[in-house]
Every structure is written in C-alpha cells, then in structure tokens.
Design a protein around this motif. Structure first.
Motif, short mmCIF file in Angstrom:
data_model
loop_
_atom_site.label_atom_id
_atom_site.label_comp_id
_atom_site.label_asym_id
_atom_site.label_seq_id
_atom_site.Cartn_x
_atom_site.Cartn_y
_atom_site.Cartn_z
N ASN A 513 76.51 -12.39 29.59
CA ASN A 513 77.61 -12.08 30.50
C ASN A 513 77.21 -12.07 31.97
O ASN A 513 77.98 -12.49 32.82
N LEU A 516 76.77 -15.67 33.12
CA LEU A 516 78.12 -16.24 33.06
C LEU A 516 78.91 -15.83 34.30
O LEU A 516 79.65 -16.64 34.88
N THR A 520 80.31 -18.45 36.87
CA THR A 520 81.77 -18.44 37.06
C THR A 520 82.11 -18.33 38.55
O THR A 520 82.92 -19.10 39.09
N LEU A 547 83.10 -23.53 30.80
CA LEU A 547 82.57 -22.20 31.02
C LEU A 547 83.54 -21.14 30.49
O LEU A 547 83.13 -20.16 29.86
N SER A 551 82.90 -18.33 27.68
CA SER A 551 83.22 -16.92 27.87
C SER A 551 84.08 -16.41 26.72
O SER A 551 83.90 -15.30 26.23
#
Lengths: 737, 121
Positions: A513, A516, A520, A547, A551
C-alpha cells in the motif's frame, strides 16, 4: 592303707582324716592346694605335680602343679618307657645318678630339683599319670617317706578322679539342663509363632522370648520389596533397645552390604563370629558415628542365621552376646538354626495366607470390574455356549443376561459372519489370543454395529482351555472420537494457517500500500503535467488504470485487515440487487439465467464495503464456475442462524456450475486456495470467510460434482446486530454449517 | 487552506504536497512526529493528513499534540495496515473521533474530501 595308718604318727593320722573330709568336698583346686600343704608338712617336699597322659598317647603333660616354674610346668615329655607305666613308684634320690632321667638332667638342674618320687595314678578317663613330689635337697627315700608319699598320691589320685567325675557330671548336668531349657524354649517359640498369622506380632514376642535365655540381643529382619527391614528386636534394657533402634534407623542395612545381615541374606548361609574384636568392628564399619553407636551396644559375639523357607531366604535372625560375656558357639548355631526355621515357616505361611486372601479379594474385585466394565465382556465355552454376559454386553447387544446365557454365541453373529466364529474358536483351542479383531455384530434390534473384539482363552485351574472370554467394544463411538480429534486438529491447522496468512497479509498490505500510494500520486501528478504529448498521456492513463486494478486486488484480498470504521446500517437485499445490476452484463454474456427472490427485510449493522465484497466475490465465483452458462439462483430473506437461532438476513447463491471436487472441498476457505489456476488470487473465499466472521455471521457451502446435478450453494447469514469488539473473535465465531 | 502532510514515507508526503499545491492549496510535509509538531507551530495548518504507524512518535500522538494547540484543525488519518486499528480505537476512547482513510488514497478522492470539509476547517 588302714594297716599302714596304724604305724603312722597320730598327728598325721588326724591330718589325713581331715584331708579325707576335705577331698570329699570335690572342689579340685581346694583339694590340690591342701595336698601340697600336707606334702610340705609330711614329706618336706618342695613342689609337686600331677602328670597325665591320655589313653593311647605318649605325650605327658602337667595337669596340676604347685611350687614349680612355668617353664617346667609347660614342658611336654614324650615317653613310652615302661618304667613310668609299670605301676611302681619311680624313686630318684639323686637325679644326677638316675639313668632313667639322664636326658632330663639339665631340666632338673634348672628347676633346682635334686630328688623326686613319682607315684603312678589312673585318671577317670582311663589314662595314665603320676603324682610326683620334688625335693630341692637330696632326700633319702626311707620307707616312711615312701609310704607317706604313696598315701598322699592315693589321696591326690582319688581327689582328682572324683573331682573330674564331678566336673564332667556337672557340665553334663548343665548341658542337659541347657538342652532342656532350649527345647522348652523351642517348643514355646513354635507355639508362639503358630499362634497367629500376623508375623509382625508373633516375631516381636518371639525375640522377647529369646532374651536373655538364648542371647542378650535377638533381632529378626525380613526382606520386603527388595529392602531389609528389621521387624523385631529385643534386649532386656529398654535404653539399649532404643539405641539399637536408632542405629538401625540411621544405618538401615542395604541388600548390597558386603557383610553382616545382608551377606547372610544374600548367601543364605549362617555367620558365626564367636568373638568380635574392636579391630573387626572398625574394619567392617568405617563410619565413625556408626562405629560409636555399635561399640556402645557392646556386642562381642554375633551369630546371624538366614530365615529360609521353601528354598527362599526371607530374612535373618541375629543373636548377639554383650553383657553376659558368653561366647556364642556351634551349639548356639544349632538352636539358632532351629529357631530360624520356625520363624521362616511362620513368615512364609503368613505371606502365603496374605496372598491367598488377596487373590480371593481379587476374584471378588474382578467380578465387580467385569460387571461394571464399559466394554461388553462375554464368556463362552468351547462349544460356543454363552456362560457369562455383563451389563455392558446387555447394553451393547440388547439381550439381557438371562436371555443370552446358555444360548449359542451365533445369537449376535450376523449370518454372513458365522465362519468367523469357527476361526476364532480354533485359534482359542490352540491357546492363541485374538487381539483387536474388527467386525460386525447384530444386536437384538437387528441393526449392525461395528465392534473390536479381543478374545482370550479361559483355562481351568489345571491350565486346560475350557472356553473363551470376549471383550467387545463398540468402535462407532471411537471412530467418531477419532474423527472429532482429526477435525479439531485440522481446524487448529487451519487457524494457524489463517493466523500466519493474516500476518503475511498485514505485512503485505503495508509493503504494497505504501509504494502504491507513491506511484498513484506520482502518476496523478504526471497526468496533470500539461507539457506531455498525447501519446505519453495515453501511456500514463494506461498505467493509472492498471494501478487502480492492482489497488483493487489488494483491497479485495487484504481489505478486511484494513482499519474498520464504525459499523452502519446496511440493507443487504438492496446491496445484492445493486451487485446483480453491476454484473448483469456478465450474466448475459455467460448465458446465465438468473432467478432471484429478494424479500424486503430489515437492515443489519455492518460494514457496507465488506458486505459488498462478499456479495461480489460470491457472484463472481458463481459466474466463473459456470463457463457454459446455466441457471443461477439468488435468494435474500429474513432468517435465523441455524445453531444459535439469532435473527438475521440469509443470502443464498446457488449456481449450477462444475461443483467443488470432494478432495479440495475442505480447503476452499484456505488462503491462496484456487481452482481457477492463474485467474484467481486464491484469497476470495478466505476473505469472504473473514468478513462473515467479523460480522459474527455464518457461512455454509454445499457442492456436488454429480453429472446433471452439479453445482454449488453458498449460504451466508448476516446477523441483525453484532458486537464487533474484537477481531480475535473471528475464528471462534466462524461456523461451518 | 493550509494542509500539513505527515508521513515517514518521504515520497508519499512529497507527492501529496505537490498534488495539494497543484490544486491551489498551501501544503507542507513533515517526515516524523516531532518535526510535524514543530512545523505546525509556524505553518498553523487547517488540515492535517497523517500516517498512523511511524517510528518514534506515532501519527495519533502527533495529531493529539497538534490538535491540542489547534483545536479547530481537521485531522485525517491514512494507513495501509491492520495494526492501526488499536491506535485509532485508543484515540477514539480519548475523544478524538478522527476519520481514517485507507492507503492508497486516490488523489481525486482526497481532493473531493478536502473540498467537502466544513468552511471553518
């Protein structure tokens, strides 16, 4: 002699009379002392001696003497010369001129003897001897002298003989008395030992009886459970007894001890130590304190005899002499052995009786055990006729004991298994045992039960096989227990796996996360950069889409580890409707015919995102399970939890897909389990299960792979309200319906 | 609107600051608790967006500190892991009912959220 006495001086005759009365006193030492006095007085002799030679012997020794040196008295003379034995006195006026004693001249010179007269005598044992008077000065041997000498010799001879006879008689009398006492004691002891079978008591009385008649100390030790135990000890002085008890408590004998009681018990041979010296004690007992106490007890003569019965050494009897100063000898050994025999028999009998009583009790106990056993226990004779039937047999097979006893065992054997009985009986006849034989039996109600049999031969007291005892155990229950255990273990493994996977998910979530987030953000910034051309912008758009997909997967699979917010009211029915709307295109494409029945229901308290995830995951699974299409039913209605009766909303999704093969069915809730090969994450149902558990709901999956009937039905009950107090409850609340 | 972004992951904090600045807001980054508290003194944020799990002083403690000085400041927490739960529950028990967002937060969503905040924040 009386004739000669008339010619003697009246004073002498008076003296002689006095001497006669003195001789009749029979106390030898007394008599001999007086004789010397008379010899001095009447013969003016300086010394005298009584020489003796045993029958058929040639060695002469001094038996009694007075006025002679020790060297002279201790000499032995070897002679078989007839001069000494021809019953005539040997007269030597001057030893230097006497050929008979030529070889002893030196001796006489040393002793200062010049003259002697030796009168022959006969001892009571039939041996020879002389009474010899010695003179330091040369003495003329006048007839008077010779006569007086003969007179004294006669008196001495008589005194010696009668005293010897008296001594013998006295010691014989004493021995007879002792023997009588001992046999009386033995009889008493035997009676005592036979009086009761409690040998602890009888032996205590027994040792008390032995003291002090037989010994100053008496103790009995027995071997019990490989240890030597003193069970009785006696001494006339209680203080000393206490000291002895203290001693045996402090220094208990060990069967491995090299000496004493242990050695006697080990070797089964008696041990007699007539005189115990201090050195012996010190050597045997290196421990200072032990030695100190032992020397305080003052033992100086010890006799230990084994207690042997039927060839087995049961213990030892110890006799000790202390205060009385008597020395234990072979005679004592005899009586000790006689006593030990009686004590051993008493102990052995008592033990035999005890064993007999126990075995009799055992029989009673055994019967009670058999009767109350949880296993069915049945006995039968070699013809197969039932002879006993316990309570559990009644329970297991349904026949009462009255019904079963006397019937043939085939009463409970199913028709198709009758041949088993023949095999069993033939093995029993051979003395074999049948161990854990799993088979079926038919109880009274006609059903079949699975049992494990253990069958052993029953022998009569002569060892002949007369029947069989059969222990039957209903193994259906055991099988159930085994299954429960297996399931428990499996559940535990699953939980452990889940916990491990949970940890993995948590760290994965963190590790994925964060990057990510950065990527992002970065792509967002890049996308809004106006300097990029359209081609670059397309690429960034693609990257952003992919992406977002990434997620989603992370959220889908790891989301329920996400921090939860507060639960809110969720309308499950509406949510299912909504999802089906979203998936409608997929249903159409996959030729899936949807049948839905959504009853209006109350909202539940929960987490909408998570519930939606469950709905989506289950619908997606259903779609993927039906590659060729087919009917799909979705039903939402108010219901109750099957087990607890809690009210809630039940959501059932039934596909007509391939079904879940039996071998993988139990793994469907495992993390990373998938039937979709590369397509799935293997986390879908695992996440579903987690979310349902978090909501304290329950999930039930039924599946079939049978052709024409294949498909999977998943049913989830969402409780109306839950506590949501702890994530830890997840596992314990998860129910596999 | 002044937004203070706190994250020990420097890239996340920095990119987020850039996004916020691009959208026309004043934004500043801090990479640990104590630095954030110091930064808040001078920056005087209306909104704080903070990570929860950070070495040393965690996000909850940091925000409690800032909230004490700026009671009207709006706090948004974001986190990517489960261990957050207990910390957030503790904060809630102490009367700090802060919203928790899950990482990764889509920038559009975040901007929408900020736009929707009450005027006073």
């Amino acid at each position: 002699m009386s004739l000669r006495l008339e010619t003697v001086d009246p004073a002498i005759s008076n003296l002689l009379e006095a001497t006669s009365s003195l001789v009749s006193s029979l106390e030898l030492s007394d008599v001999l002392g007086k004789i010397l006095k008379l010899a001095e007085l009447l013969l003016e002799a300086d010394a005298y001696a009584v020489w003796g030679c045993k029958p058929q012997d040639t060695t002469w020794r001094v038996i009694y003497s007075a006025g002679l040196s020790a060297a002279y008295v201790n000499q032995k003379i070897e002679t078989s010369s007839s001069e000494w034995t021809n019953l005539q006195p040997v007269i030597a006026e001057d030893v230097d001129w006497m050929p008979l004693v030529r070889d002893r001249r030196e001796m006489y010179r040393n002793e200062g003897v010049k003259s002697f007269i030796a009168y022959p005598i006969w001892t009571s044992e039939g041996g020879m001897g002389t009474v010899t008077f010695y003179f330091h000065q040369r003495r003329e041997m006048t007839p008077d002298v010779l006569q007086t000498g003969q007179l004294l010799a006669n008196i001495a001879n008589a005194a010696i003989n009668s005293a010897e006879i008296h001594e013998t008689q006295k010691s014989l009398r004493q021995a007879a008395q002792r023997a009588a006492e001992r046999s009386e004691f033995l009889a008493h002891a035997s009676n005592l030992l036979a009086s009761s079978l409690d040998y602890n008591t009888t032996l205590t009385q027994f040792v008390q009886l032995a003291v002090p008649k037989i010994a100053d100390w008496c103790a009995v030790s027995v071997v019990q459970a490989n240890r030597i135990q003193r069970i009785a000890a006696a001494h006339s002085d209680p203080a000393k007894l206490q000291l002895a008890n203290e001693y045996s408590k402090k220094f208990p004998p060990n069967l491995n001890d090299r000496t004493g009681t242990s050695q006697v018990i080990r070797e089964g041979k008696p041990q007699l130590v007539p005189i115990v010296t201090d050195e012996m004690l010190k050597q045997a007992i290196p421990n200072d304190e032990q030695y100190r106490i032992l020397s305080q007890l003052g033992m100086h003569s010890v006799l230990i005899v084994p207690l042997i019965s039927r060839g087995t050494t049961l213990g030892a009897l110890t006799l000790v002499m202390a205060e009385s100063a008597r020395v234990l000898g072979t005679e004592d050994l005899e009586i000790a052995e006689a006593l030990a025999n009686r004590a051993a028999v008493a102990i052995d009998n008592s033990r035999l009786y005890e064993a007999m009583r126990e075995s009799r009790n055992d029989e009673g106990r055994l019967a009670a055990i058999v009767e109350s056993s949880d296993d069915a226990i049945v006995s039968k004779n070699l013809d197969g006729i039932i002879s006993s039937w316990n309570k559990s047999a009644e329970r297991l097979f349904g026949y009462s004991a009255e019904e079963a006893i006397g019937k043939h065992i085939t009463l409970i054997i199913p028709q198709e298994r009758r041949s088993e009985e023949d095999t069993i009986i033939s093995r029993i006849r051979n003395g074999e045992r049948v161990d854990h034989f799993e088979t079926f039996r038919r109880p009274k109600d006609g059903t079949l039960i699975e049992v494990a049999l253990t069958i052993s031969p029953v022998r009569d007291s002569d060892g002949r096989i007369v029947g069989a005892s059969k222990i039957a155990r209903d193994i259906t229950e055991r099988r159930n227990a085994e299954r429960a255990l297996r399931e428990g273990e499996e559940r535990l493994r699953k939980t452990e796996k889940l916990a491990a996977a949970g940890q993995l998910a948590a760290s994965l979530a963190h590790e994925i996360n964060n990057p990510l987030s950065t990527v992002t953000n970065a792509l967002y910034l890049l996308d809004s950069n106006s300097t990029l051309d359209n081609g670059a912008r397309d690429l960034i758009g693609m990257a952003r889409t992919e992406l977002a997909r990434m997620s989603r997967i992370v959220k889908q699979s790891l989301s329920y580890y996400r921090a939860g917010s507060t639960p809110k009211e969720v309308d499950v029915a509406a949510m299912v409707e909504e999802s089906m709307q979203v998936f409608s295109a997929k249903f159409d494409r996959g030729a899936i015919h949807l049948t839905k029945r959504i009853d209006s229901a109350y909202p539940i308290l929960g987490f909408a995102d998570e519930i939606r995830q469950v709905v989506d995951n289950l619908l997606l699974n259903a779609i993927e399970a039906m590659p060729k299409g087919g009917p799909l039913s979705v039903w939402v209605h108010q219901s109750r939890e099957w087990r607890s009766g809690r009210p809630g909303i039940r959501m059932t999704i039934a596909d007509s897909g391939l079904g879940i093969p039996k071998e993988v069915f139990k793994s469907i809730f495992d993390p990373f389990f998938t039937t979709k090969e590369q397509k799935g994450t293997g986390l879908g149902l695992w996440v579903v299960r987690g979310i349902v558990a978090k909501h304290e709901g329950s999930i039930r999956v039924r599946s079939s792979v049978k052709k024409g009937k294949s498909g999977t039905v998943v049913s989830v009950l969402w409780p109306r309200s839950s506590q949501y107090d702890s994530e830890d409850r997840m596992e314990s609340l998860l129910s596999f319906e | 609107l002044r937004v203070l972004v706190i994250d020990d992951e420097k890239f996340i904090a920095d990119t987020l600051v850039m996004i916020l600045q691009q959208s026309g807001r004043e934004a500043a980054a801090a990479y640990d608790g104590p630095a954030a508290v110091r930064r808040a003194e001078s920056f005087q944020p209306n909104v704080v967006i903070s990570d929860v799990i950070m070495p040393g002083m965690n996000g909850i403690e940091t925000c409690m500190n800032i909230q004490a000085k700026f009671p009207k400041c709006h706090i948004l927490l974001f986190s990517g892991q489960a261990a957050t739960n207990e910390l957030v529950r503790d904060a809630r028990e102490k009367g700090f009912a802060w919203e928790l967002l899950a990482k990764p937060v889509e920038p559009e969503e975040l901007l929408a959220k900020l736009a929707g905040l009450p005027k006073g924040a």
